[in-house]
Design a protein around this motif. Structure first.
Motif, mmCIF file in Angstrom:
data_model
loop_
_atom_site.group_PDB
_atom_site.id
_atom_site.type_symbol
_atom_site.label_atom_id
_atom_site.label_comp_id
_atom_site.label_asym_id
_atom_site.label_seq_id
_atom_site.Cartn_x
_atom_site.Cartn_y
_atom_site.Cartn_z
ATOM 1 N N HIS A 159 0.864 -1.182 0.001
ATOM 2 C CA HIS A 159 -0.095 -0.017 0.169
ATOM 3 C C HIS A 159 0.822 1.336 0.097
ATOM 4 C CE1 HIS A 159 -3.742 -2.339 0.675
ATOM 5 N NE2 HIS A 159 -2.826 -2.859 1.740
ATOM 6 N N VAL A 185 0.574 4.979 1.265
ATOM 7 C CA VAL A 185 -0.127 5.911 1.933
ATOM 8 C C VAL A 185 -0.247 7.335 1.339
ATOM 9 C CG1 VAL A 185 0.006 7.107 3.998
ATOM 10 C CG2 VAL A 185 1.014 4.907 4.022
ATOM 11 N N ILE A 186 0.519 7.623 0.617
ATOM 12 C CA ILE A 186 0.359 8.884 -0.290
ATOM 13 C C ILE A 186 -0.907 8.754 -1.342
ATOM 14 C CG2 ILE A 186 1.252 10.594 -1.835
ATOM 15 C CD1 ILE A 186 3.847 10.251 -0.303
ATOM 16 N N LYS A 187 -0.596 7.569 -1.995
ATOM 17 C CA LYS A 187 -1.719 7.223 -2.891
ATOM 18 C C LYS A 187 -3.157 6.854 -2.318
ATOM 19 C CE LYS A 187 -2.489 3.841 -6.485
ATOM 20 N NZ LYS A 187 -2.043 2.679 -7.361
ATOM 21 N N ASN A 188 -3.131 6.253 -1.346
ATOM 22 C CA ASN A 188 -4.279 5.911 -0.450
ATOM 23 C C ASN A 188 -5.059 7.081 0.182
ATOM 24 O OD1 ASN A 188 -4.174 3.210 -0.970
ATOM 25 N ND2 ASN A 188 -3.501 2.792 1.198
ATOM 26 N N CYS A 189 -4.199 8.171 0.623
ATOM 27 C CA CYS A 189 -4.634 9.545 1.100
ATOM 28 C C CYS A 189 -5.159 10.291 -0.040
ATOM 29 C CB CYS A 189 -3.465 10.170 1.828
ATOM 30 S SG CYS A 189 -3.165 9.620 3.476
ATOM 31 N N LEU A 190 -4.464 10.316 -1.428
ATOM 32 C CA LEU A 190 -4.968 11.216 -2.304
ATOM 33 C C LEU A 190 -6.414 10.441 -2.896
ATOM 34 C CD1 LEU A 190 -1.962 11.886 -4.430
ATOM 35 C CD2 LEU A 190 -3.407 13.457 -3.298
ATOM 36 N N LYS A 191 -6.730 9.241 -2.757
ATOM 37 C CA LYS A 191 -7.814 8.590 -3.250
ATOM 38 C C LYS A 191 -8.955 9.064 -2.146
ATOM 39 C CE LYS A 191 -6.484 4.276 -3.808
ATOM 40 N NZ LYS A 191 -6.413 2.983 -4.497
ATOM 41 N N ALA A 192 -8.578 8.788 -1.082
ATOM 42 C CA ALA A 192 -9.633 9.275 0.065
ATOM 43 C C ALA A 192 -9.968 10.806 -0.118
ATOM 44 C CB ALA A 192 -9.066 8.892 1.409
ATOM 45 N N PHE A 193 -9.049 11.417 -0.353
ATOM 46 C CA PHE A 193 -9.386 13.021 -0.547
ATOM 47 C C PHE A 193 -10.150 13.349 -1.613
ATOM 48 C CE2 PHE A 193 -7.979 17.316 -2.464
ATOM 49 C CZ PHE A 193 -8.386 17.909 -1.402
ATOM 50 N N GLY A 219 -12.338 8.195 2.629
ATOM 51 C CA GLY A 219 -13.132 9.362 1.957
ATOM 52 C C GLY A 219 -14.576 8.856 1.769
#
Length: 159
Positions: free
Chosen positions: A34, A36-44, A102
């Motif tokens: 995973h 973290v940056i990619k998951n945070c961007l997708k959640a955002f 998100g």
């Protein structure tokens, strides 16, 4: 201890070590990676899209002549309804898998957490299916939310 017993114990220890090492390699291979940056961007992006939809609904309500409070109420009702429809259609879960937090944080996530068990357990009947299972996911959220507000209310009252 005899030489044979020591040799057997050493072999057992080496075999255990090899099994542990191969198991660790297996775990590394099957554990998903995973970002973290990619998951945070997708959640955002996902949470932002839900909030944007809410703002659009709010603006439409104001445009139709509703006051701010009534428009906000209708906005919440429509978002909850859309969440339940997406859950029933089986589309909310893939969206939640993509968007992560998100989709879980807004009111739509709470509606999904109530609707999903109700839909899943409806075949077990009204009482033992829906009635008993509907708050499996949302129940702890409600419980701790009420408890925390009570504690904060007592602290506020004391101060």
């Amino acid at each position: 201890m005899s030489a044979n017993a020591e040799k057997e114990e050493t072999e057992k220890s080496e075999n255990r070590e090899k099994r542990n090492q191969s198991y660790q390699e297996y775990v590394k291979k099957v554990t998903p990676k995973h970002s973290v940056i990619k998951n945070c961007l997708k959640a955002f992006v996902t949470g932002g899209a839900i909030c944007l939809l809410g703002q659009i609904l709010l603006h439409m309500g104001n445009t139709l002549g509703l006051d701010e409070e009534t428009a906000a109420g209708w906005c919440s009702v429509i978002l909850v309804l859309l969440s339940i429809i997406l859950t029933a259609a089986g589309w909310y879960q893939p969206l939640a898998k993509f968007g992560g937090a998100g989709t879980l944080v807004p009111i739509t996530g709470f509606a999904n957490s109530v609707a999903a068990p109700a839909i899943e357990f409806q075949k077990e009947g009204q009482v033992f299916g829906i009635g008993c299972k509907i708050f499996n996911i949302a129940g702890p959220v409600i419980l701790y939310g009420i408890f925390t507000s009570w504690v904060l209310g007592v602290i506020y009252w004391l101060i």
